[in-house]
Design a protein around this motif. Structure first.
Motif, short mmCIF file in Angstrom:
data_model
loop_
_atom_site.label_atom_id
_atom_site.label_comp_id
_atom_site.label_asym_id
_atom_site.label_seq_id
_atom_site.Cartn_x
_atom_site.Cartn_y
_atom_site.Cartn_z
N LEU A 105 23.96 2.95 25.61
CA LEU A 105 23.29 2.81 26.91
C LEU A 105 23.67 1.49 27.56
N THR A 106 23.62 0.42 26.79
CA THR A 106 23.94 -0.91 27.30
C THR A 106 25.38 -0.96 27.83
N GLU A 107 26.30 -0.39 27.08
CA GLU A 107 27.71 -0.38 27.50
C GLU A 107 27.90 0.39 28.81
N HIS A 108 27.00 1.28 29.12
CA HIS A 108 27.10 2.06 30.35
C HIS A 108 26.19 1.50 31.45
N GLY A 109 25.82 0.24 31.29
CA GLY A 109 25.13 -0.46 32.36
C GLY A 109 23.62 -0.32 32.40
N VAL A 110 23.02 0.27 31.38
CA VAL A 110 21.57 0.40 31.34
C VAL A 110 20.99 -0.88 30.74
N ASP A 111 20.06 -1.49 31.45
CA ASP A 111 19.35 -2.67 30.96
C ASP A 111 18.22 -2.17 30.07
N VAL A 112 18.52 -2.00 28.79
CA VAL A 112 17.56 -1.42 27.85
C VAL A 112 16.33 -2.32 27.72
N VAL A 113 16.54 -3.62 27.69
CA VAL A 113 15.41 -4.54 27.58
C VAL A 113 14.49 -4.39 28.79
N GLY A 114 15.08 -4.39 29.98
CA GLY A 114 14.28 -4.24 31.19
C GLY A 114 13.60 -2.88 31.27
N LEU A 115 14.34 -1.84 30.93
CA LEU A 115 13.80 -0.48 30.95
C LEU A 115 12.57 -0.35 30.05
N THR A 116 12.73 -0.78 28.82
CA THR A 116 11.62 -0.64 27.88
C THR A 116 10.45 -1.54 28.27
N ALA A 117 10.74 -2.75 28.74
CA ALA A 117 9.67 -3.67 29.13
C ALA A 117 8.85 -3.09 30.28
N ARG A 118 9.53 -2.44 31.23
CA ARG A 118 8.80 -1.84 32.36
C ARG A 118 7.83 -0.76 31.92
N HIS A 119 8.03 -0.24 30.72
CA HIS A 119 7.19 0.85 30.21
C HIS A 119 6.34 0.40 29.02
#
Length: 133
Positions: A105-119
């Motif tokens: 996911l990260t390699e494809h531009g998804v900010d996993v930290v931000g995504l999970t933190a928002r939820h």
């Protein structure tokens, strides 16, 4: 590119077979081929193929779309695990699969930290809602 856990598992099988052939490993200590039969590797790769096919464009996708991709891969891996008596993915394999999902996911531009933190989730909880393995 994130390395699939199945690539590492296959290398382990080959390395163990070489050690057995060379007589440097006690046959009673070998386990890789038993832990990772061809059917499990093929089924896991099929799931990861589908997951990888969904990755392009996720950097512009909304949170719900990213979570939907994660849900699909986790549910499909649940099915693979269930087809192998619920014992296909032990602790190490679970960690490898979760790390791979995060890294891909990260390699494809998804900010996993931000995504999970928002939820309200920690980074490494992205699969927890659906994961049975």
């Amino acid at each position: 590119m994130a390395e699939r856990p199945t690539a590492s598992w296959r290398r382990g099988i080959v390395e163990e077979a070489a050690q057995l052939a060379a007589g440097t490993l006690d046959p009673d200590c070998s386990c890789m081929a038993e832990l990772f039969p061809d059917a499990l590797l093929a089924a896991t790769d099929k799931v990861l193929d589908a997951f990888e096919g969904e990755l392009p464009g996720l950097s512009e996708a909304g949170d719900e779309d990213v979570f939907a991709v994660v849900e699909r891969v986790v549910l499909a891996l649940n099915a693979v695990d269930a087809a192998h008596d619920g014992a296909a993915f032990e602790t190490d394999e679970r960690e490898e699969l979760c790390h791979y999902i995060d890294e891909a996911l990260t390699e494809h531009g998804v900010d996993v930290v931000g995504l999970t933190a928002r939820h309200g989730l920690g980074r490494y909880q992205i699969t927890d809602k659906w994961r049975e393995w």
